[in-house]
Design a protein around this motif. Structure first.
Motif, PDB file in Angstrom:
ATOM      1  N   GLU A 161       0.903  -1.477  -0.175  1.00 11.30           N
ATOM      2  CA  GLU A 161      -0.224   0.293   0.260  1.00 11.30           C
ATOM      3  C   GLU A 161       1.237   1.279  -0.088  1.00 11.30           C
ATOM      4  O   GLU A 161       1.519   1.075   0.376  1.00 11.30           O
ATOM      5  CB  GLU A 161      -1.044  -0.073   1.177  1.00 11.30           C
ATOM      6  N   ILE A 162       0.935   2.258  -0.815  1.00 10.37           N
ATOM      7  CA  ILE A 162       1.377   3.468  -0.753  1.00 10.37           C
ATOM      8  C   ILE A 162       0.739   3.867   0.291  1.00 10.37           C
ATOM      9  O   ILE A 162      -0.180   4.600   0.128  1.00 10.37           O
ATOM     10  CB  ILE A 162       0.833   3.829  -2.221  1.00 10.37           C
ATOM     11  N   ARG A 163       2.295   4.464   1.374  1.00 12.20           N
ATOM     12  CA  ARG A 163       1.752   5.258   1.958  1.00 12.20           C
ATOM     13  C   ARG A 163       1.976   6.953   2.294  1.00 12.20           C
ATOM     14  O   ARG A 163       2.929   7.544   0.707  1.00 12.20           O
ATOM     15  CB  ARG A 163       2.291   4.544   4.079  1.00 12.20           C
ATOM     16  N   PHE A 164       1.628   7.832   3.294  1.00 13.76           N
ATOM     17  CA  PHE A 164       1.993   8.954   2.621  1.00 13.76           C
ATOM     18  C   PHE A 164       3.351   9.757   3.030  1.00 13.76           C
ATOM     19  O   PHE A 164       3.740  10.456   2.309  1.00 13.76           O
ATOM     20  CB  PHE A 164       1.529  10.019   4.498  1.00 13.76           C
ATOM     21  N   GLU A 165       4.139   8.348   3.807  1.00 15.90           N
ATOM     22  CA  GLU A 165       5.686   8.748   4.204  1.00 15.90           C
ATOM     23  C   GLU A 165       6.166   8.146   2.749  1.00 15.90           C
ATOM     24  O   GLU A 165       7.406   8.322   2.353  1.00 15.90           O
ATOM     25  CB  GLU A 165       6.103   8.335   4.738  1.00 15.90           C
ATOM     26  N   ASP A 166       5.432   7.501   2.098  1.00 15.24           N
ATOM     27  CA  ASP A 166       6.239   7.258   0.038  1.00 15.24           C
ATOM     28  C   ASP A 166       6.129   7.684  -0.988  1.00 15.24           C
ATOM     29  O   ASP A 166       6.807   8.231  -1.877  1.00 15.24           O
ATOM     30  CB  ASP A 166       5.121   6.362   0.165  1.00 15.24           C
ATOM     31  N   ILE A 167       5.547   9.908  -0.136  1.00 14.76           N
ATOM     32  CA  ILE A 167       4.834  10.422  -1.479  1.00 14.76           C
ATOM     33  C   ILE A 167       6.161  11.027  -1.321  1.00 14.76           C
ATOM     34  O   ILE A 167       6.318  12.073  -0.211  1.00 14.76           O
ATOM     35  CB  ILE A 167       3.397  11.000  -1.234  1.00 14.76           C
ATOM     36  N   ASP A 168       6.913  11.905  -2.517  1.00 11.81           N
ATOM     37  CA  ASP A 168       7.416  12.957  -2.716  1.00 11.81           C
ATOM     38  C   ASP A 168       6.846  14.491  -3.078  1.00 11.81           C
ATOM     39  O   ASP A 168       5.565  14.685  -3.015  1.00 11.81           O
ATOM     40  CB  ASP A 168       9.013  13.048  -3.258  1.00 11.81           C
ATOM     41  N   VAL A 169       7.622  14.913  -3.443  1.00  8.89           N
ATOM     42  CA  VAL A 169       7.500  16.659  -3.385  1.00  8.89           C
ATOM     43  C   VAL A 169       6.128  16.950  -4.761  1.00  8.89           C
ATOM     44  O   VAL A 169       5.784  18.014  -5.253  1.00  8.89           O
ATOM     45  CB  VAL A 169       8.481  17.822  -3.735  1.00  8.89           C
ATOM     46  N   ASN A 170       6.568  15.643  -5.882  1.00 10.99           N
ATOM     47  CA  ASN A 170       5.901  15.725  -7.135  1.00 10.99           C
ATOM     48  C   ASN A 170       4.052  14.824  -6.450  1.00 10.99           C
ATOM     49  O   ASN A 170       3.772  14.838  -8.214  1.00 10.99           O
ATOM     50  CB  ASN A 170       6.754  15.025  -8.477  1.00 10.99           C
ATOM     51  N   GLN A 171       4.104  14.929  -5.539  1.00 10.66           N
ATOM     52  CA  GLN A 171       3.091  14.382  -4.908  1.00 10.66           C
ATOM     53  C   GLN A 171       3.048  13.090  -5.834  1.00 10.66           C
ATOM     54  O   GLN A 171       1.803  12.330  -5.916  1.00 10.66           O
ATOM     55  CB  GLN A 171       1.705  15.226  -5.832  1.00 10.66           C
ATOM     56  N   HIS A 172       4.262  12.444  -5.517  1.00 14.76           N
ATOM     57  CA  HIS A 172       2.867  10.411  -6.257  1.00 14.76           C
ATOM     58  C   HIS A 172       4.626  10.072  -5.106  1.00 14.76           C
ATOM     59  O   HIS A 172       5.711  10.706  -4.855  1.00 14.76           O
ATOM     60  CB  HIS A 172       3.893  10.180  -7.710  1.00 14.76           C
ATOM     61  N   ALA A 173       4.894   8.423  -5.203  1.00 15.45           N
ATOM     62  CA  ALA A 173       5.752   7.752  -4.885  1.00 15.45           C
ATOM     63  C   ALA A 173       7.105   7.751  -5.275  1.00 15.45           C
ATOM     64  O   ALA A 173       7.082   7.959  -6.185  1.00 15.45           O
ATOM     65  CB  ALA A 173       5.214   6.507  -4.392  1.00 15.45           C
ATOM     66  N   ASN A 174       8.039   8.302  -4.261  1.00 12.79           N
ATOM     67  CA  ASN A 174       9.027   8.367  -4.677  1.00 12.79           C
ATOM     68  C   ASN A 174      10.020   6.721  -5.482  1.00 12.79           C
ATOM     69  O   ASN A 174       9.998   5.820  -4.972  1.00 12.79           O
ATOM     70  CB  ASN A 174      10.084   8.668  -3.243  1.00 12.79           C
ATOM     71  N   ASN A 175      11.060   7.693  -6.024  1.00 14.77           N
ATOM     72  CA  ASN A 175      11.040   6.238  -7.390  1.00 14.77           C
ATOM     73  C   ASN A 175      11.656   5.201  -6.205  1.00 14.77           C
ATOM     74  O   ASN A 175      11.972   3.717  -6.743  1.00 14.77           O
ATOM     75  CB  ASN A 175      12.286   6.827  -8.375  1.00 14.77           C
ATOM     76  N   ALA A 176      13.027   5.581  -4.961  1.00 17.00           N
ATOM     77  CA  ALA A 176      13.586   4.808  -4.130  1.00 17.00           C
ATOM     78  C   ALA A 176      12.741   4.083  -3.863  1.00 17.00           C
ATOM     79  O   ALA A 176      13.329   2.618  -3.423  1.00 17.00           O
ATOM     80  CB  ALA A 176      13.991   5.479  -3.122  1.00 17.00           C
ATOM     81  N   ASN A 177      11.429   3.910  -3.449  1.00 15.26           N
ATOM     82  CA  ASN A 177      10.672   3.145  -3.263  1.00 15.26           C
ATOM     83  C   ASN A 177      10.052   1.633  -4.013  1.00 15.26           C
ATOM     84  O   ASN A 177      10.453   1.312  -3.806  1.00 15.26           O
ATOM     85  CB  ASN A 177       9.078   3.555  -2.592  1.00 15.26           C
ATOM     86  N   TYR A 178      10.008   2.356  -4.746  1.00 10.92           N
ATOM     87  CA  TYR A 178      10.460   1.197  -5.945  1.00 10.92           C
ATOM     88  C   TYR A 178      10.947   0.080  -6.018  1.00 10.92           C
ATOM     89  O   TYR A 178      10.722  -0.898  -6.216  1.00 10.92           O
ATOM     90  CB  TYR A 178      10.116   1.756  -7.597  1.00 10.92           C
ATOM     91  N   ILE A 179      12.402   0.122  -5.727  1.00 13.21           N
ATOM     92  CA  ILE A 179      13.324  -0.558  -5.548  1.00 13.21           C
ATOM     93  C   ILE A 179      13.551  -1.868  -4.316  1.00 13.21           C
ATOM     94  O   ILE A 179      13.309  -3.028  -3.985  1.00 13.21           O
ATOM     95  CB  ILE A 179      14.919  -0.044  -5.678  1.00 13.21           C
ATOM     96  N   ILE A 180      12.865  -0.462  -3.355  1.00  9.14           N
ATOM     97  CA  ILE A 180      11.997  -1.555  -2.309  1.00  9.14           C
ATOM     98  C   ILE A 180      10.616  -2.385  -2.404  1.00  9.14           C
ATOM     99  O   ILE A 180      11.429  -4.013  -2.043  1.00  9.14           O
ATOM    100  CB  ILE A 180      11.643  -0.954  -1.261  1.00  9.14           C
ATOM    101  N   TRP A 181      10.049  -1.700  -2.458  1.00  8.66           N
ATOM    102  CA  TRP A 181       8.670  -2.918  -3.363  1.00  8.66           C
ATOM    103  C   TRP A 181       9.066  -4.231  -4.346  1.00  8.66           C
ATOM    104  O   TRP A 181       8.655  -5.213  -4.572  1.00  8.66           O
ATOM    105  CB  TRP A 181       7.788  -2.451  -3.915  1.00  8.66           C
ATOM    106  N   ALA A 182      10.324  -3.942  -5.087  1.00  8.19           N
ATOM    107  CA  ALA A 182      10.636  -4.622  -6.444  1.00  8.19           C
ATOM    108  C   ALA A 182      11.448  -6.342  -5.298  1.00  8.19           C
ATOM    109  O   ALA A 182      11.028  -7.567  -5.908  1.00  8.19           O
ATOM    110  CB  ALA A 182      11.586  -4.138  -7.724  1.00  8.19           C
ATOM    111  N   PHE A 183      12.351  -5.816  -4.683  1.00  9.21           N
ATOM    112  CA  PHE A 183      13.297  -6.437  -4.016  1.00  9.21           C
ATOM    113  C   PHE A 183      12.576  -7.263  -2.752  1.00  9.21           C
ATOM    114  O   PHE A 183      13.037  -8.082  -2.393  1.00  9.21           O
ATOM    115  CB  PHE A 183      14.688  -5.922  -3.529  1.00  9.21           C
ATOM    116  N   GLU A 184      11.440  -6.897  -2.093  1.00 13.27           N
ATOM    117  CA  GLU A 184      11.367  -7.651  -0.951  1.00 13.27           C
ATOM    118  C   GLU A 184      10.776  -9.146  -1.053  1.00 13.27           C
ATOM    119  O   GLU A 184      10.643  -9.610  -0.179  1.00 13.27           O
ATOM    120  CB  GLU A 184      10.129  -6.799  -0.671  1.00 13.27           C
ATOM    121  N   PRO A 185      10.096  -9.735  -2.244  1.00 10.12           N
ATOM    122  CA  PRO A 185       9.556 -10.422  -2.406  1.00 10.12           C
ATOM    123  C   PRO A 185      10.534 -11.845  -2.736  1.00 10.12           C
ATOM    124  O   PRO A 185      10.224 -12.863  -2.072  1.00 10.12           O
ATOM    125  CB  PRO A 185       8.366 -10.511  -3.903  1.00 10.12           C
ATOM    126  N   LEU A 186      11.237 -11.425  -2.744  1.00 12.97           N
ATOM    127  CA  LEU A 186      12.699 -12.439  -2.975  1.00 12.97           C
ATOM    128  C   LEU A 186      13.141 -12.915  -1.930  1.00 12.97           C
ATOM    129  O   LEU A 186      13.609 -13.999  -1.524  1.00 12.97           O
ATOM    130  CB  LEU A 186      14.007 -11.319  -3.566  1.00 12.97           C
TER     131      LEU A 186
END
Length: 247
Positions: A161-186
């Protein structure tokens, strides 16, 4: 084009390391993002400039190659060079060092979005009068982006789930979160025994607060392929191919 390389010292904190003192990939992406933002601001085409023109920079893709992935290293130097632009894209390189030893290189591609229409703007037109940004010129030692081939089936998946803490100054999820979501299922066992060798990331679409991300991964020996989707719409958000080596 004349090289214009900028560098900053980076102090790696415990919160930016994993349990085995390896630099978290998300922390590395934040280092690169912050250095790119600061350097662009310094050179006159950063956040202040694009915001004034109702534009926003967004990252399209990364290619990373590691001679030795940063681990147990508390002091890094990261160098960056704005490589110039063509009609639609701008290019930026990075180099990661520890005590003058090169640990890795990164190539990145960026674009500009019109915040009113949400469509791509012409980087060439916006940058045309910028003294510190010139048309791109290829070099013999440029990194080559890898091709990300989407598998027919996936081995693992997980929803975030996208949290408030995931949002950056452009009002969408920051790119750094993507690598967390991608690697976590490993999972823990895979991650604790391997470190990154190469990484290709292609960002396709933004996602905002309140949405959910479906993270899917296929594993083929020491290569993993990841697809992040908007769980509600099925739209692709990001595609990643990672190659790992044993620790």
């Amino acid at each position: 084009m004349e090289k214009r390389v900028f560098e900053v010292p980076v102090k790696v904190r415990y919160s930016e390391m994993d349990y085995d003192l390896g630099l978290k990939p998300s922390a590395l992406m934040l280092f690169l993002q912050d250095l790119a933002s600061d350097n662009a601001e310094q050179l006159g085409f950063g956040y202040s400039f694009v915001r004034e023109h109702n534009l926003a920079w967004f990252l399209l893709k990364y290619h990373m190659e590691f001679d030795e992935y940063p681990s147990g290293t508390y002091d890094l130097t990261i160098k960056t060079e704005p490589r110039g632009y063509n009609k639609l894209f701008a290019f930026r390189d990075f180099e990661i060092l520890s005590a003058e030893k090169r640990l890795g290189r990164v190539a990145s591609t960026w674009a500009l979005a019109d915040m009113d229409t949400r469509s791509m703007a012409s980087v060439a037109e916006v940058m045309a009068n910028k003294e510190n940004m010139k048309p791109f010129e290829k070099r013999d030692d440029d990194l080559a982006y890898g091709k990300i081939r989407i598998p027919e089936k996936f081995d693992f998946e997980k929803v975030f789930e996208i949290r408030f803490e995931d949002i950056d100054v452009n009002q969408h999820a920051n790119n750094a979160n993507y690598i967390i979501w991608a690697f976590e299922p490993l999972g823990f066992e895979f991650r604790k025994s391997r470190k990154l060798k190469t990484l290709d990331l292609m960002f396709k679409k933004e996602i905002k607060y309140g949405s959910n991300v479906l993270s899917q991964v296929a594993v083929a020996d020491d290569t993993t392929t990841h697809v992040l989707k908007n769980a509600e719409t099925g739209e692709d958000l990001c595609m990643i191919c990672a190659k790992w080596v044993q620790k």
